[in-house]
Design an enzyme around this catalytic site. Structure first.
Site, PDB file in Angstrom:
ATOM      1  N   SER A 136       0.213   5.132   7.603  1.00 62.80           N
ATOM      2  CA  SER A 136       1.163   6.207   7.490  1.00 62.80           C
ATOM      3  C   SER A 136       1.640   6.737   8.845  1.00 62.80           C
ATOM      4  O   SER A 136       2.134   6.000   9.671  1.00 62.80           O
ATOM      5  CB  SER A 136       0.534   7.292   6.638  1.00 62.80           C
ATOM      6  OG  SER A 136       1.497   8.149   6.136  1.00 62.80           O
ATOM      7  N   ASP A 178       6.642   3.341  -2.685  1.00 62.40           N
ATOM      8  CA  ASP A 178       5.961   4.398  -1.927  1.00 62.40           C
ATOM      9  C   ASP A 178       6.800   5.675  -1.970  1.00 62.40           C
ATOM     10  O   ASP A 178       7.950   5.684  -1.521  1.00 62.40           O
ATOM     11  CB  ASP A 178       5.787   3.947  -0.476  1.00 62.40           C
ATOM     12  CG  ASP A 178       4.866   4.850   0.335  1.00 62.40           C
ATOM     13  OD1 ASP A 178       4.904   6.082   0.125  1.00 62.40           O
ATOM     14  OD2 ASP A 178       4.136   4.329   1.194  1.00 62.40           O
ATOM     15  N   HIS A 183       1.601   5.514  -2.221  1.00 67.56           N
ATOM     16  CA  HIS A 183       1.339   5.777  -0.806  1.00 67.56           C
ATOM     17  C   HIS A 183      -0.155   5.645  -0.540  1.00 67.56           C
ATOM     18  O   HIS A 183      -0.958   6.449  -1.002  1.00 67.56           O
ATOM     19  CB  HIS A 183       1.821   7.177  -0.416  1.00 67.56           C
ATOM     20  CG  HIS A 183       1.776   7.414   1.059  1.00 67.56           C
ATOM     21  ND1 HIS A 183       2.640   6.803   1.942  1.00 67.56           N
ATOM     22  CD2 HIS A 183       0.946   8.169   1.820  1.00 67.56           C
ATOM     23  CE1 HIS A 183       2.360   7.185   3.174  1.00 67.56           C
ATOM     24  NE2 HIS A 183       1.330   8.001   3.129  1.00 67.56           N
TER      25      HIS A 183
END
Length: 417
Positions: free
Chosen positions: A207, A335, A364
């Site tokens: 991320s 996502d 995610h």
């Protein structure tokens, strides 16, 4: 206080997660086919696989990529369900960690969590993987711990890089970190290399940590001391990512993440009391959205005139063309935090060092699929380790390499806790 971490690039704080403290001593459904390319015998058509390095690295990933991507029933059918399930209900491996606090050049501090005992068990030339969790994430989260266990099973040394204030890392200056700042990463890599000069270094990131890593790779370019890197759930374009935060259910993530950041900030508020200038401490302290915190503190700390300038210039899609080491990027098409439209496909295709894998599902930092689903490690872990193992098998540390050039950082002070 329990933490809901969106895989931690955009980890979030609600209230029900298990916290694993660091110790000092211790009905498969049909999947949609990718839109970018026709089916290929070297990977299953449920996956999108592209990149300038495709022919170089794809053969090592055949065992997993030739199989269809099957999301776990019910959990994997909705990106929000999968994201939340992975954060709250996935088992957290029990790994004993040894913490090292590293004082960096500007007086700030980051925490490096090593596996306790590996300094005695592993040879000095064992390959090392540096793990970068996402925003507010750290070594307490499940996803870096699963990667630790996977790496250790292959004889690798692993260390989690907890950014300032994350994973209970101490904050010693009135500055946190940001999507644009790669200085701490540079010093961590130099420090790890100085401890184990005979070992090849790699990095795996998630991320916002992935955004920082790719920016670092681009900045270092030909001088990068790493032998390879992996980026997972990278937002790539922060303008697009934060636009997604304003839509539908994503606003729940935005509010929860803002609360998580506020909690970290409040612990260290005394450092910011007399900061003055353009800083808006009350706005950051009472942030209802991530944008509020970034406007009040982050963009000013790092010299940006506006949020739009910060989000655009901090985006890692600019850096892909400058990456000069092997880089594997793995994204999920659904996502909710790192939108598929932000993936820099053209840049990845044009770079002979880059490979991109896009799964049809995954949420995610979810990827609740594969042999260990639903409570075990994510589908991505075997793919990541196969990639790293392939790189390590073809790489040998040699005196005078770029890693050695950065192996003697000055002004770094170690404190063990």
């Amino acid at each position: 206080m329990a933490k809901f971490s969106l895989g931690s690039t955009f980890p979030i704080s609600l209230s029900l997660h298990r916290y694993h403290p660091v110790t000092a001593c211790h009905v498969a459904t049909p999947t949609t086919t990718p839109t970018s390319s026709t089916a290929s015998p070297d990977h299953h058509p449920s996956l999108e696989v592209i990149g300038g390095a495709r022919d170089r690295f794809l053969p090592a990933l055949h065992p997993t990529l030739r199989q269809p991507y099957h999301p776990f029933p019910l959990i994997g059918w909705n990106p929000h369900v999968e994201t939340i399930f992975a954060s709250f209900f996935r088992n957290v491996p029990d790994v004993r960690l040894r913490r090292e606090c590293l004082r960096v050049e500007d007086g700030g501090t980051v925490a490096l969590d090593w596996v306790s005992g590996d300094q005695y068990r592993l040879p000095p030339d064992a390959p090392i993987v540096i793990l970068l969790p996402g925003l507010t994430g750290g070594s307490q989260d499940s996803y870096p711990r699963y990667m630790i266990t996977k790496a250790r099973s292959k004889g690798w040394r692993a260390v989690v890089f907890n950014s300032r204030g994350c994973g209970e890392s101490p904050v010693t200056t009135p500055q946190f970190y940001s999507a644009s700042f790669v200085g701490d990463m540079r010093e961590v890599v130099a420090h790890v290399s100085s401890i184990y000069p005979e070992a090849n270094l790699y990095a795996v990131s998630w991320s916002l940590g992935a955004n920082i890593l790719v920016r670092y790779l681009g900045d270092e370019s030909h001088a990068c001391p790493l032998s390879g890197a992996v980026s997972l759930c990278n937002p790539f374009n922060l303008v697009d990512a934060f636009e997604e935060f304003t839509k539908g259910f994503n606003r729940v993530y935005d509010r929860a993440l803002a609360r998580s950041i506020r909690e970290i900030f409040k612990k260290h508020i005394l450092l910011f009391e007399d900061i003055g200038g353009e800083f808006n401490v009350p706005l950051a302290l009472n942030a209802k959205r991530v944008r509020d915190f970034d406007e009040g503190l982050t963009r000013v700390s790092f010299g940006f005139k506006s949020l739009d300038e910060y989000y655009y210039k901090a985006s890692s899609f600019h850096s892909i063309k400058h990456v000069q080491i092997p880089l594997l990027c793995i994204q999920a098409a659904n996502d909710p935090i790192s939108p598929a439209r932000a993936i820099p496909r053209e840049e990845i295709e044009a770079n002979r060092n880059c490979l991109l894998i896009v799964t049809p599902k995954g949420g995610h930092l979810g990827w609740v699929a594969g042999a260990e689903a639903p409570l075990g490690g994510p589908w991505t872990d075997p793919v990541v380790m196969d990639f790293l193992e392939q790189l390590e098998s073809g790489t040998r540390k040699t005196p005078g390499s770029s890693s050695d050039l950065l192996a003697s950082p000055e002004g770094l002070h170690r404190v063990h806790v």
